[in-house]
Scaffold this motif. Structure first.
Motif, PDB file in Angstrom:
ATOM      1  N   ALA A  68       4.276  -5.774   1.238  1.00 17.95           N
ATOM      2  CA  ALA A  68       4.004  -4.432   0.273  1.00 17.95           C
ATOM      3  C   ALA A  68       4.486  -3.464   0.870  1.00 17.95           C
ATOM      4  O   ALA A  68       4.852  -3.125   1.885  1.00 17.95           O
ATOM      5  CB  ALA A  68       2.359  -4.200   0.264  1.00 17.95           C
ATOM      6  N   ASP A  69       5.039  -2.536  -0.199  1.00 21.48           N
ATOM      7  CA  ASP A  69       5.489  -1.300   0.164  1.00 21.48           C
ATOM      8  C   ASP A  69       4.187  -0.144   0.302  1.00 21.48           C
ATOM      9  O   ASP A  69       3.570   0.074  -0.875  1.00 21.48           O
ATOM     10  CB  ASP A  69       6.475  -0.562  -0.746  1.00 21.48           C
ATOM     11  CG  ASP A  69       7.017   0.673  -0.380  1.00 21.48           C
ATOM     12  OD1 ASP A  69       6.402   1.460   0.117  1.00 21.48           O
ATOM     13  OD2 ASP A  69       7.978   0.932  -0.841  1.00 21.48           O
ATOM     14  N   THR A  70       3.745  -0.132   1.486  1.00 23.96           N
ATOM     15  CA  THR A  70       2.442   0.432   1.585  1.00 23.96           C
ATOM     16  C   THR A  70       2.257   2.017   1.123  1.00 23.96           C
ATOM     17  O   THR A  70       1.344   2.421   0.918  1.00 23.96           O
ATOM     18  CB  THR A  70       1.944   0.680   2.945  1.00 23.96           C
ATOM     19  OG1 THR A  70       2.892   1.411   3.913  1.00 23.96           O
ATOM     20  CG2 THR A  70       1.834  -0.671   3.547  1.00 23.96           C
ATOM     21  N   SER A  71       3.354   2.601   0.764  1.00 21.32           N
ATOM     22  CA  SER A  71       3.569   3.870   0.319  1.00 21.32           C
ATOM     23  C   SER A  71       3.044   3.882  -1.100  1.00 21.32           C
ATOM     24  O   SER A  71       2.923   5.089  -1.844  1.00 21.32           O
ATOM     25  CB  SER A  71       5.011   4.457   0.448  1.00 21.32           C
ATOM     26  OG  SER A  71       5.178   4.788   1.813  1.00 21.32           O
ATOM     27  N   PHE A  72       3.337   2.752  -1.822  1.00 19.61           N
ATOM     28  CA  PHE A  72       3.061   2.579  -3.327  1.00 19.61           C
ATOM     29  C   PHE A  72       1.678   1.851  -3.663  1.00 19.61           C
ATOM     30  O   PHE A  72       1.893   0.849  -4.691  1.00 19.61           O
ATOM     31  CB  PHE A  72       4.256   2.257  -3.983  1.00 19.61           C
ATOM     32  CG  PHE A  72       5.387   3.062  -3.699  1.00 19.61           C
ATOM     33  CD1 PHE A  72       5.279   4.359  -4.769  1.00 19.61           C
ATOM     34  CD2 PHE A  72       6.171   3.160  -3.114  1.00 19.61           C
ATOM     35  CE1 PHE A  72       6.396   5.341  -4.747  1.00 19.61           C
ATOM     36  CE2 PHE A  72       7.210   4.014  -2.870  1.00 19.61           C
ATOM     37  CZ  PHE A  72       7.169   5.031  -3.709  1.00 19.61           C
ATOM     38  N   TRP A  73       0.851   1.600  -2.490  1.00 24.06           N
ATOM     39  CA  TRP A  73      -0.192   0.477  -2.709  1.00 24.06           C
ATOM     40  C   TRP A  73      -1.173   1.258  -3.826  1.00 24.06           C
ATOM     41  O   TRP A  73      -1.234   2.292  -3.702  1.00 24.06           O
ATOM     42  CB  TRP A  73      -1.082   0.634  -1.529  1.00 24.06           C
ATOM     43  CG  TRP A  73      -2.228  -0.633  -1.581  1.00 24.06           C
ATOM     44  CD1 TRP A  73      -3.526  -0.155  -1.718  1.00 24.06           C
ATOM     45  CD2 TRP A  73      -2.190  -1.843  -1.360  1.00 24.06           C
ATOM     46  NE1 TRP A  73      -4.387  -1.239  -1.790  1.00 24.06           N
ATOM     47  CE2 TRP A  73      -3.431  -2.190  -1.430  1.00 24.06           C
ATOM     48  CE3 TRP A  73      -1.321  -2.884  -1.098  1.00 24.06           C
ATOM     49  CZ2 TRP A  73      -3.859  -3.456  -1.277  1.00 24.06           C
ATOM     50  CZ3 TRP A  73      -1.317  -3.948  -0.769  1.00 24.06           C
ATOM     51  CH2 TRP A  73      -2.860  -4.555  -1.053  1.00 24.06           C
ATOM     52  N   GLN A  74      -1.520   0.249  -4.769  1.00 24.71           N
ATOM     53  CA  GLN A  74      -2.146   0.726  -6.112  1.00 24.71           C
ATOM     54  C   GLN A  74      -3.155  -0.273  -6.644  1.00 24.71           C
ATOM     55  O   GLN A  74      -2.997  -0.780  -7.575  1.00 24.71           O
ATOM     56  CB  GLN A  74      -1.139   1.052  -7.199  1.00 24.71           C
ATOM     57  CG  GLN A  74      -1.632   1.982  -8.194  1.00 24.71           C
ATOM     58  CD  GLN A  74      -0.756   2.279  -9.303  1.00 24.71           C
ATOM     59  OE1 GLN A  74       0.020   1.689  -9.598  1.00 24.71           O
ATOM     60  NE2 GLN A  74      -0.849   3.415  -9.850  1.00 24.71           N
ATOM     61  N   GLN A  75      -3.886  -0.614  -5.640  1.00 26.70           N
ATOM     62  CA  GLN A  75      -4.933  -1.333  -5.883  1.00 26.70           C
ATOM     63  C   GLN A  75      -6.632  -0.931  -5.753  1.00 26.70           C
ATOM     64  O   GLN A  75      -6.576   0.286  -5.390  1.00 26.70           O
ATOM     65  CB  GLN A  75      -5.053  -2.954  -4.752  1.00 26.70           C
ATOM     66  CG  GLN A  75      -3.695  -3.769  -4.977  1.00 26.70           C
ATOM     67  CD  GLN A  75      -3.680  -4.291  -6.473  1.00 26.70           C
ATOM     68  OE1 GLN A  75      -4.574  -4.865  -6.643  1.00 26.70           O
ATOM     69  NE2 GLN A  75      -2.429  -4.133  -7.020  1.00 26.70           N
ATOM     70  N   PRO A  76      -7.597  -1.642  -6.322  1.00 22.22           N
ATOM     71  CA  PRO A  76      -8.714  -1.113  -6.324  1.00 22.22           C
ATOM     72  C   PRO A  76      -9.445  -0.686  -5.105  1.00 22.22           C
ATOM     73  O   PRO A  76     -10.375   0.078  -4.732  1.00 22.22           O
ATOM     74  CB  PRO A  76      -9.683  -2.121  -6.994  1.00 22.22           C
ATOM     75  CG  PRO A  76      -8.718  -3.052  -7.745  1.00 22.22           C
ATOM     76  CD  PRO A  76      -7.522  -2.725  -6.932  1.00 22.22           C
ATOM     77  N   TRP A  77      -8.939  -1.603  -3.785  1.00 21.07           N
ATOM     78  CA  TRP A  77      -9.476  -1.159  -2.845  1.00 21.07           C
ATOM     79  C   TRP A  77      -8.124  -0.808  -1.870  1.00 21.07           C
ATOM     80  O   TRP A  77      -6.984  -1.204  -2.103  1.00 21.07           O
ATOM     81  CB  TRP A  77      -9.820  -2.541  -1.882  1.00 21.07           C
ATOM     82  CG  TRP A  77     -10.830  -3.106  -2.922  1.00 21.07           C
ATOM     83  CD1 TRP A  77     -12.213  -2.981  -3.195  1.00 21.07           C
ATOM     84  CD2 TRP A  77     -10.687  -4.644  -3.626  1.00 21.07           C
ATOM     85  NE1 TRP A  77     -12.730  -3.854  -3.922  1.00 21.07           N
ATOM     86  CE2 TRP A  77     -11.902  -4.609  -4.477  1.00 21.07           C
ATOM     87  CE3 TRP A  77      -9.457  -5.220  -4.050  1.00 21.07           C
ATOM     88  CZ2 TRP A  77     -11.899  -5.908  -5.172  1.00 21.07           C
ATOM     89  CZ3 TRP A  77      -9.533  -6.490  -4.950  1.00 21.07           C
ATOM     90  CH2 TRP A  77     -10.741  -6.489  -5.524  1.00 21.07           C
ATOM     91  N   SER A  78      -8.497  -0.215  -0.551  1.00 22.88           N
ATOM     92  CA  SER A  78      -7.483   0.203   0.536  1.00 22.88           C
ATOM     93  C   SER A  78      -6.830  -1.432   0.846  1.00 22.88           C
ATOM     94  O   SER A  78      -7.428  -2.325   0.725  1.00 22.88           O
ATOM     95  CB  SER A  78      -7.901   0.784   1.424  1.00 22.88           C
ATOM     96  OG  SER A  78      -8.980   0.213   2.341  1.00 22.88           O
ATOM     97  N   MET A  79      -5.819  -1.104   1.535  1.00 25.06           N
ATOM     98  CA  MET A  79      -5.195  -2.405   1.952  1.00 25.06           C
ATOM     99  C   MET A  79      -5.887  -3.173   2.948  1.00 25.06           C
ATOM    100  O   MET A  79      -6.128  -4.334   2.749  1.00 25.06           O
ATOM    101  CB  MET A  79      -3.733  -2.099   2.398  1.00 25.06           C
ATOM    102  CG  MET A  79      -2.830  -3.365   2.592  1.00 25.06           C
ATOM    103  SD  MET A  79      -1.055  -3.204   3.152  1.00 25.06           S
ATOM    104  CE  MET A  79      -0.983  -1.628   4.246  1.00 25.06           C
ATOM    105  N   ASP A  80      -6.692  -2.612   3.926  1.00 26.68           N
ATOM    106  CA  ASP A  80      -7.475  -3.046   4.875  1.00 26.68           C
ATOM    107  C   ASP A  80      -8.600  -3.736   4.023  1.00 26.68           C
ATOM    108  O   ASP A  80      -8.898  -4.863   4.549  1.00 26.68           O
ATOM    109  CB  ASP A  80      -7.838  -1.930   6.077  1.00 26.68           C
ATOM    110  CG  ASP A  80      -6.820  -1.560   6.976  1.00 26.68           C
ATOM    111  OD1 ASP A  80      -5.721  -2.203   6.884  1.00 26.68           O
ATOM    112  OD2 ASP A  80      -7.035  -0.614   7.337  1.00 26.68           O
TER     113      ASP A  80
END
Length: 128
Positions: free
Chosen positions: A70-82
């Motif tokens: 993933a490009d963590t700067s553009f994470w767009q999910q209902p939950w945080s990445m963690d």
């Protein structure tokens, strides 16, 4: 400048991963094509999750396990990445345990997820 980050997991079974993502209501596509990233960067993945911002995330096999890419700067999910990884890992482990118990002749008697998110699983096996 943004870039793809590869996050190590212990996920080795793609079918179980697909089942978990479906249960989490995450739309995925099983393809072996590059993920689309920021400024047309790409990274190969076996499973792709398209995001509304057109920056994909996915899972890529590194020869031993499936890494989250993933490009963590553009994470767009209902939950945080963690939290996303926590949910995927917990459900993945639970599914693998259920499969193994079934293979060993056990029957799941009770499967309850408590308020803290922990799963209590009770299995039984009749021996004659």
């Amino acid at each position: 400048m943004s870039h793809f980050t590869r996050i190590q997991t212990s996920i080795r079974d793609l079918a179980t991963l697909q089942s978990v993502l479906t249960q989490l209501d995450v739309s995925w596509e099983k393809v072996n094509v590059p993920l689309r990233g920021y400024q047309d960067q790409t990274h190969n993945a076996e499973l792709v999750i398209h995001q509304a911002n057109s920056i994909d995330i996915g899972f890529a096999f590194n020869g031993q396990e499936y890494e989250l890419v993933a490009d963590t700067s553009f994470w767009q999910q209902p939950w945080s990445m963690d939290l996303f990884l926590d949910k995927v890992n917990q459900m993945y482990a639970s599914e693998l345990l259920n499969k193994e118990l079934t293979n060993l002749g056990f029957t799941t008697v009770s499967y309850v997820k408590n308020e803290q998110g922990a799963i209590d699983l009770v299995a039984d096996k009749w021996v004659s």
